[in-house]
Write a protein that holds these residues in place. Structure first.
Motif, PDB file in Angstrom:
ATOM      1  N   ARG A 121       0.570  -1.066  -0.059  1.00 38.23           N
ATOM      2  CA  ARG A 121       0.149   0.117  -0.257  1.00 38.23           C
ATOM      3  C   ARG A 121       0.747   1.267   0.105  1.00 38.23           C
ATOM      4  O   ARG A 121       0.638   2.411  -0.737  1.00 38.23           O
ATOM      5  N   ARG A 122       1.934   1.235   0.881  1.00 38.66           N
ATOM      6  CA  ARG A 122       2.646   2.489   1.102  1.00 38.66           C
ATOM      7  C   ARG A 122       3.305   2.754  -0.459  1.00 38.66           C
ATOM      8  O   ARG A 122       3.469   3.963  -0.895  1.00 38.66           O
ATOM      9  N   GLY A 123       3.830   1.733  -1.173  1.00 33.40           N
ATOM     10  CA  GLY A 123       4.486   1.825  -2.505  1.00 33.40           C
ATOM     11  C   GLY A 123       3.612   2.785  -3.272  1.00 33.40           C
ATOM     12  O   GLY A 123       3.722   3.592  -4.132  1.00 33.40           O
ATOM     13  N   MET A 124       2.155   1.924  -3.461  1.00 35.88           N
ATOM     14  CA  MET A 124       1.182   2.579  -4.368  1.00 35.88           C
ATOM     15  C   MET A 124       0.870   4.117  -4.066  1.00 35.88           C
ATOM     16  O   MET A 124       0.720   5.080  -4.700  1.00 35.88           O
ATOM     17  N   TRP A 125       0.725   4.227  -2.667  1.00 35.09           N
ATOM     18  CA  TRP A 125       0.382   5.755  -2.015  1.00 35.09           C
ATOM     19  C   TRP A 125       1.409   6.644  -2.616  1.00 35.09           C
ATOM     20  O   TRP A 125       1.092   7.863  -3.012  1.00 35.09           O
ATOM     21  N   LYS A 126       2.593   6.217  -2.699  1.00 33.57           N
ATOM     22  CA  LYS A 126       3.735   7.149  -3.095  1.00 33.57           C
ATOM     23  C   LYS A 126       3.614   7.490  -4.374  1.00 33.57           C
ATOM     24  O   LYS A 126       3.511   8.785  -4.849  1.00 33.57           O
ATOM     25  N   THR A 127       3.353   6.599  -5.429  1.00 31.03           N
ATOM     26  CA  THR A 127       2.991   6.819  -6.740  1.00 31.03           C
ATOM     27  C   THR A 127       1.920   7.504  -7.186  1.00 31.03           C
ATOM     28  O   THR A 127       1.851   8.732  -7.797  1.00 31.03           O
ATOM     29  N   LEU A 128       0.822   7.465  -6.185  1.00 30.46           N
ATOM     30  CA  LEU A 128      -0.424   8.038  -6.378  1.00 30.46           C
ATOM     31  C   LEU A 128      -0.306   9.482  -5.857  1.00 30.46           C
ATOM     32  O   LEU A 128      -0.806  10.540  -6.514  1.00 30.46           O
ATOM     33  N   LYS A 129       0.485   9.841  -4.796  1.00 28.68           N
ATOM     34  CA  LYS A 129       0.849  11.294  -4.328  1.00 28.68           C
ATOM     35  C   LYS A 129       1.491  11.944  -5.572  1.00 28.68           C
ATOM     36  O   LYS A 129       1.434  13.269  -5.783  1.00 28.68           O
ATOM     37  N   GLU A 130       2.529  11.334  -6.104  1.00 24.35           N
ATOM     38  CA  GLU A 130       3.119  11.894  -7.329  1.00 24.35           C
ATOM     39  C   GLU A 130       2.458  12.330  -8.455  1.00 24.35           C
ATOM     40  O   GLU A 130       2.580  13.224  -8.883  1.00 24.35           O
ATOM     41  N   ILE A 131       1.598  11.589  -8.673  1.00 26.40           N
ATOM     42  CA  ILE A 131       0.484  11.703  -9.941  1.00 26.40           C
ATOM     43  C   ILE A 131      -0.349  13.028  -9.535  1.00 26.40           C
ATOM     44  O   ILE A 131      -0.501  13.720 -10.517  1.00 26.40           O
ATOM     45  N   ASN A 132      -0.718  12.908  -8.329  1.00 24.37           N
ATOM     46  CA  ASN A 132      -1.586  13.951  -7.820  1.00 24.37           C
ATOM     47  C   ASN A 132      -1.011  15.296  -7.782  1.00 24.37           C
ATOM     48  O   ASN A 132      -1.258  16.510  -8.246  1.00 24.37           O
ATOM     49  N   ALA A 133       0.527  15.399  -7.361  1.00 24.91           N
ATOM     50  CA  ALA A 133       1.359  16.631  -7.127  1.00 24.91           C
ATOM     51  C   ALA A 133       1.376  16.835  -8.615  1.00 24.91           C
ATOM     52  O   ALA A 133       1.652  18.269  -8.781  1.00 24.91           O
ATOM     53  N   ALA A 134       1.410  16.046  -9.840  1.00 26.03           N
ATOM     54  CA  ALA A 134       1.690  16.590 -11.077  1.00 26.03           C
ATOM     55  C   ALA A 134       0.535  17.409 -11.745  1.00 26.03           C
ATOM     56  O   ALA A 134       0.568  17.746 -12.828  1.00 26.03           O
ATOM     57  N   GLY A 135      -0.698  17.308 -10.978  1.00 26.63           N
ATOM     58  CA  GLY A 135      -1.814  17.978 -11.547  1.00 26.63           C
ATOM     59  C   GLY A 135      -3.007  17.121 -11.868  1.00 26.63           C
ATOM     60  O   GLY A 135      -4.027  17.664 -12.097  1.00 26.63           O
ATOM     61  N   THR A 136      -2.757  15.767 -11.704  1.00 24.61           N
ATOM     62  CA  THR A 136      -4.009  15.022 -11.925  1.00 24.61           C
ATOM     63  C   THR A 136      -5.062  14.712 -10.836  1.00 24.61           C
ATOM     64  O   THR A 136      -4.414  14.570  -9.770  1.00 24.61           O
ATOM     65  N   THR A 137      -6.317  15.003 -11.000  1.00 30.58           N
ATOM     66  CA  THR A 137      -7.298  14.756 -10.093  1.00 30.58           C
ATOM     67  C   THR A 137      -7.492  13.384  -9.870  1.00 30.58           C
ATOM     68  O   THR A 137      -7.453  12.493 -10.580  1.00 30.58           O
ATOM     69  N   ILE A 138      -7.666  12.999  -8.564  1.00 28.38           N
ATOM     70  CA  ILE A 138      -7.679  11.421  -8.186  1.00 28.38           C
ATOM     71  C   ILE A 138      -8.879  11.089  -7.263  1.00 28.38           C
ATOM     72  O   ILE A 138      -9.034  11.833  -6.354  1.00 28.38           O
ATOM     73  N   ILE A 139      -9.736  10.287  -7.606  1.00 31.94           N
ATOM     74  CA  ILE A 139     -10.667   9.914  -6.754  1.00 31.94           C
ATOM     75  C   ILE A 139     -10.578   8.377  -6.459  1.00 31.94           C
ATOM     76  O   ILE A 139     -10.312   7.511  -7.429  1.00 31.94           O
ATOM     77  N   LEU A 140     -10.498   8.021  -5.365  1.00 33.16           N
ATOM     78  CA  LEU A 140     -10.321   6.612  -4.744  1.00 33.16           C
ATOM     79  C   LEU A 140     -11.396   6.284  -3.813  1.00 33.16           C
ATOM     80  O   LEU A 140     -11.842   6.891  -2.905  1.00 33.16           O
ATOM     81  N   THR A 141     -11.670   4.909  -4.099  1.00 31.19           N
ATOM     82  CA  THR A 141     -12.784   4.310  -2.935  1.00 31.19           C
ATOM     83  C   THR A 141     -11.975   3.533  -1.776  1.00 31.19           C
ATOM     84  O   THR A 141     -10.909   2.858  -2.451  1.00 31.19           O
ATOM     85  N   THR A 142     -12.419   3.517  -0.829  1.00 29.34           N
ATOM     86  CA  THR A 142     -11.619   2.607   0.115  1.00 29.34           C
ATOM     87  C   THR A 142     -12.424   2.365   1.334  1.00 29.34           C
ATOM     88  O   THR A 142     -13.446   2.901   1.412  1.00 29.34           O
ATOM     89  N   HIS A 143     -12.193   1.261   2.187  1.00 28.45           N
ATOM     90  CA  HIS A 143     -12.847   1.206   3.270  1.00 28.45           C
ATOM     91  C   HIS A 143     -11.807   1.223   4.373  1.00 28.45           C
ATOM     92  O   HIS A 143     -12.236   0.866   5.745  1.00 28.45           O
TER      93      HIS A 143
END
Ligand code: ADP
Ligand code: ADP
Length: 226
Positions: free
Chosen positions: A171-193
């Motif tokens: 999960r931490r590895g995925m979070w890192k990638t997602l944070k970088e994508i968001n920081a570069a300008g892409t809006t992100i929506i995720l579902t989670t429990h």
């Protein structure tokens, strides 16, 4: 226009299950937004409708101001979707998976190669670009799913429980990638429990339960209430 605007969305399945009972929400451009809720709350149904996989019963959806019902193809071009299951060919190499995916969406090969390098690096997979995908670790396979969705340069990246059933290191590895994508300008929506996941990633969230939004707002304000 909001990155995503959902108005009074309702969904009743053929078996009469009312999965969504009038959901409204707005996601601002640039946001990292979580839709948090228990199993059966309606998260996948909402994501399915936004990504045109499920028909809505009533209400409206627009993506960066493009109405989904009226301009479906234009709306879909703005979206990247990361499905829950790994659905790439395990006998292809990451680089080929990304370039072929982009090719399917009409991206010229030279440009696709450039984008693939950016996305594989961001997913910490560049060293694995020419390995057989079957041999990648669980975390690498999940990050490959994210990298692939980014090949069309979506303005809105949508992930349906991207980390369901994986351990905290992955999960931490995925979070890192997602944070970088968001920081570069892409809006992100995720579902989670996982509240913890929403907390470590998201600025804004909505909590959904039994087909209704029960809380919506900035993560910080919600945490203060819990
Ligand atoms: P979540 O993603 O939050 O777990 P879902 O959107 O998958 O929730 O499910 C919401 C409700 O709709 C549940 O009661 C579920 O059983 C029901 N449901 C989901 N998909 C279907 C379907 N294809 N047909 C009938 N009922 C469904
Ligand atoms: P996993 O452990 O997620 O299955 P890896 O074998 O690639 O995948 O992870 C090895 C190490 O790579 C991790 O311990 C972590 O420090 C690093 N790593 C994982 N994801 C990223 C990322 N997105 N960006 C940078 N480093 C990462």
């Amino acid at each position: 226009a909001p990155a995503l605007s959902v108005r009074d969305l309702r969904k009743t399945y053929d078996n009469r299950v009312e999965a969504l009972k009038g959901v409204s929400l707005d996601v601002v451009p640039g946001d990292f937004f979580a839709l948090l809720g228990p199993n059966g709350a309606g998260k996948s149904t909402l994501i399915g409708i936004v990504s045109s996989l499920v028909n809505l019963s009533a209400g409206s959806v627009s993506i960066f101001g493009v109405d989904l019902a009226r301009h479906r193809d234009a709306a879909m071009r703005l979206i990247g979707l990361v499905p829950q299951e790994l659905n790439f060919n395990m006998f292809e190499k990451p680089l080929d998976i990304l370039v072929n995916y982009a090719g399917f969406y009409g991206v010229p090969r030279e440009l696709a190669l450039q984008r693939a390098e950016v996305e594989l690096k961001r997913a910490h997979l560049w060293e694995k670009a020419n390995m057989m995908s079957r041999t990648l670790s669980g975390g690498m396979k999940r990050r490959l799913m994210i990298a692939r969705a980014m090949m069309t340069q979506p303005r809105l990246l949508i992930l349906d429980e991207p980390t369901a059933g994986v351990d905290i290191e992955i999960r931490r590895g995925m979070w890192k990638t997602l944070k970088e994508i968001n920081a570069a300008g892409t809006t992100i929506i995720l579902t989670t429990h996982y509240l913890e996941e929403a907390e470590s990633l998201c600025r804004n969230l909505a909590i959904i339960d039994r087909g209704r939004i029960v809380e919506q707002g900035p993560m910080k304000a919600l945490l203060a209430k819990l």
